[in-house]
Design an enzyme around this catalytic site. Structure first.
Site, short mmCIF file in Angstrom:
data_model
loop_
_atom_site.label_atom_id
_atom_site.label_comp_id
_atom_site.label_asym_id
_atom_site.label_seq_id
_atom_site.Cartn_x
_atom_site.Cartn_y
_atom_site.Cartn_z
N TYR A 203 -16.92 15.27 -16.50
CA TYR A 203 -17.36 13.89 -16.35
C TYR A 203 -18.40 13.80 -15.23
CZ TYR A 203 -16.96 8.91 -15.27
OH TYR A 203 -17.22 7.59 -15.03
N ARG B 120 0.85 -1.20 0.00
CA ARG B 120 0.00 0.00 0.00
C ARG B 120 0.88 1.25 0.00
NH1 ARG B 120 -1.60 1.81 4.51
NH2 ARG B 120 -2.16 -0.21 5.40
N ASP C 79 -8.41 17.70 -15.66
CA ASP C 79 -8.65 16.30 -16.00
C ASP C 79 -8.21 16.13 -17.45
OD1 ASP C 79 -9.70 13.85 -16.84
OD2 ASP C 79 -11.43 13.99 -15.50
N LYS D 292 -8.84 4.81 -19.64
CA LYS D 292 -9.22 5.24 -20.99
C LYS D 292 -8.01 5.17 -21.94
CE LYS D 292 -13.01 5.93 -18.68
NZ LYS D 292 -13.37 7.20 -18.08
C1 LIG Z 1 -13.86 7.73 -16.87
C2 LIG Z 1 -13.51 9.11 -16.49
C3 LIG Z 1 -13.25 9.45 -15.15
C4 LIG Z 1 -13.39 8.46 -14.03
O1 LIG Z 1 -12.43 7.44 -14.09
P1 LIG Z 1 -12.66 5.94 -13.57
O2 LIG Z 1 -11.38 5.27 -13.95
O3 LIG Z 1 -13.87 5.40 -14.27
O4 LIG Z 1 -12.87 6.05 -12.10
C5 LIG Z 1 -12.86 10.75 -14.88
N1 LIG Z 1 -12.76 11.67 -15.85
C6 LIG Z 1 -13.00 11.38 -17.14
C7 LIG Z 1 -12.87 12.45 -18.18
C8 LIG Z 1 -13.39 10.10 -17.51
O5 LIG Z 1 -13.65 9.83 -18.78
#
Ligand SMILES: *Cc1c(COP(=O)(O)O)cnc(C)c1O
Length: 385
Positions: A106, A53, A178, A203
């Protein structure tokens, strides 16, 4: 063989944190699937490792790669994008602080703050991040964080990162970007003035729809210390196997994203002017409202395209029944093309809020298949409406 800072993006993606195994010479660093590490006497840690961890070599390897590619000094890999976001919020905010977000971030990011953090005294409001006057007007004396996502999801609006960073800093707010949609290959927000970058590595960075992960990256040592403590004390760490898969994926990020961009441009152009399509949202189209800004701020326009249907919600729901290559699923950024109906899928959690998305909208994650096949798939499905 850690790459020097003068090396280019893909050289760093392939070599930073990816030294061969010193014992065997294995070119690819092993996956350290271990929870704990033997100590040479109490407190005698080998290379600082004690318990996974707190630190694991596979996670560290990924964190080095991510810090290098985003132009930061510290990176932290988490079990999901939302876990990374949560750690940044915990590290930076106190009860009574206000968070200002773009109004098409998001949906899960908005939900995290509105449904979880508001109960703990954090205030939230939103503004159109592509409109600087609207953002300026929405700042409050208590605003401590400006949260920007560009290009935005699902409307592909582009926000001016240097201008927003200046605006946020003038008001004493931390600026978080983000960078999931753009990836560090297309855009590096830390270099444009942001304080922290967050990712859903699920992603484009993961890129193969086979893992869930997240990351936070910064060049601020003091903030890094606080995020690192959150990661250790709260514990939503990335698993060694997922970290290793993500490192593997980062090595091909540049070539994948190049192809995502070319395919998305071709798909977007093929949809413009179709009688069944009322709007196409893609920053690479010359009539996109922030096309010039996107061209200045990004190395390419990305792999995400959204479209609105002349026949409304019914037509959108009908179209997704007829595509063959564009599979109906949430998520994005994988090698395979996906189609999603945001108002009932990714953005269902923001229905009835100011983040609600149009009911006639579909979002495409344009994959790495042959562009001609993708275009033919959409044309045949549109032809059946
Ligand atoms: C999918 C996504 C998230 C969240 O991420 P997870 O891995 O699903 O927790 C945050 N921001 C954007 C732009 C996303 O596409």
């Amino acid at each position: 063989m850690t790459a020097s800072t003068t090396d280019g993006f893909s050289t760093r993606a392939i070599h930073d944190g990816q030294d061969f195994d010193p014992r065997t010479g294995a070119v690819i660093p092993p996956i350290f699937m271990t929870s704990t590490f033997v100590q040479d006497g109490v407190g005698g840690f080998r290379d600082g490792y004690e318990y996974s961890r707190g630190g694991n070599p596979s996670r560290d390897a990924l964190q080095l790669q991510l810090a290098s590619l985003e132009g930061g000094t510290h990176a932290f890999a988490f079990g999901s994008g939302l876990a990374a976001e949560d750690a940044v919020l915990r590290a930076a905010l106190q009860p009574g602080d206000h968070v200002l977000m773009g109004n098409d971030v998001y949906g899960g990011t908005h939900r995290l703050v509105s449904k979880i953090w508001e109960r703990w005294g954090i205030e939230l409001s939103t503004a159109d991040a592509s409109d600087l006057d609207a953002v300026r007007a929405a700042m409050r004396p208590s605003t401590r964080m400006l949260w920007v996502e560009t290009p935005s999801n699902p409307l592909m609006k582009v926000a001016d990162l240097p201008a927003l960073a200046e605006l946020g800093h003038d008001a004493g707010a931390l600026v978080v970007a983000d960078n999931t949609f753009a990836t560090p290959y297309l855009q590096q927000p830390l270099g444009l003035g942001a304080d922290v970058v967050v990712h859903s590595t699920t992603k484009y960075i993961g890129g193969h729809s086979d893992l869930v992960g997240g990351a936070a990256i910064t060049g601020d040592a003091e903030l890094a210390e606080r995020i690192g403590f959150q990661q250790f004390a709260v514990g939503a760490v990335n698993s060694p196997f997922d970290a290793w898969l993500t490192s593997r994926s980062l090595k091909t990020l540049a070539v994948r994203v190049e192809r995502h961009c070319t395919n998305a441009q071709a798909v977007a152009e093929s949809l413009v002017g179709h009688p069944a399509v009322s709007a196409v949202h893609y920053p690479g189209l010359p009539d996109h409202p922030q096309h010039a800004l996107a061209a200045r701020q990004m190395r390419g326009f990305g792999g995400m395209v959204s479209l609105q249907l002349a026949g409304g919600a019914q037509a959108a729901l009908e179209l997704v029944r007829h595509t063959r290559l564009f599979q109906l699923a949430e998520s994005l950024g994988g090698v395979e093309s996906l189609v999603c109906y945001p108002s009932e899928m990714t953005h269902a959690s923001v229905r009835g809020t100011e983040l609600e998305v149009p009911a006639d909208l579909l979002r495409l994650s344009v994959g790495l298949e042959e562009a001609d096949d993708l275009i033919a798939d959409l044309q045949q499905a549109l032809g059946r409406l």
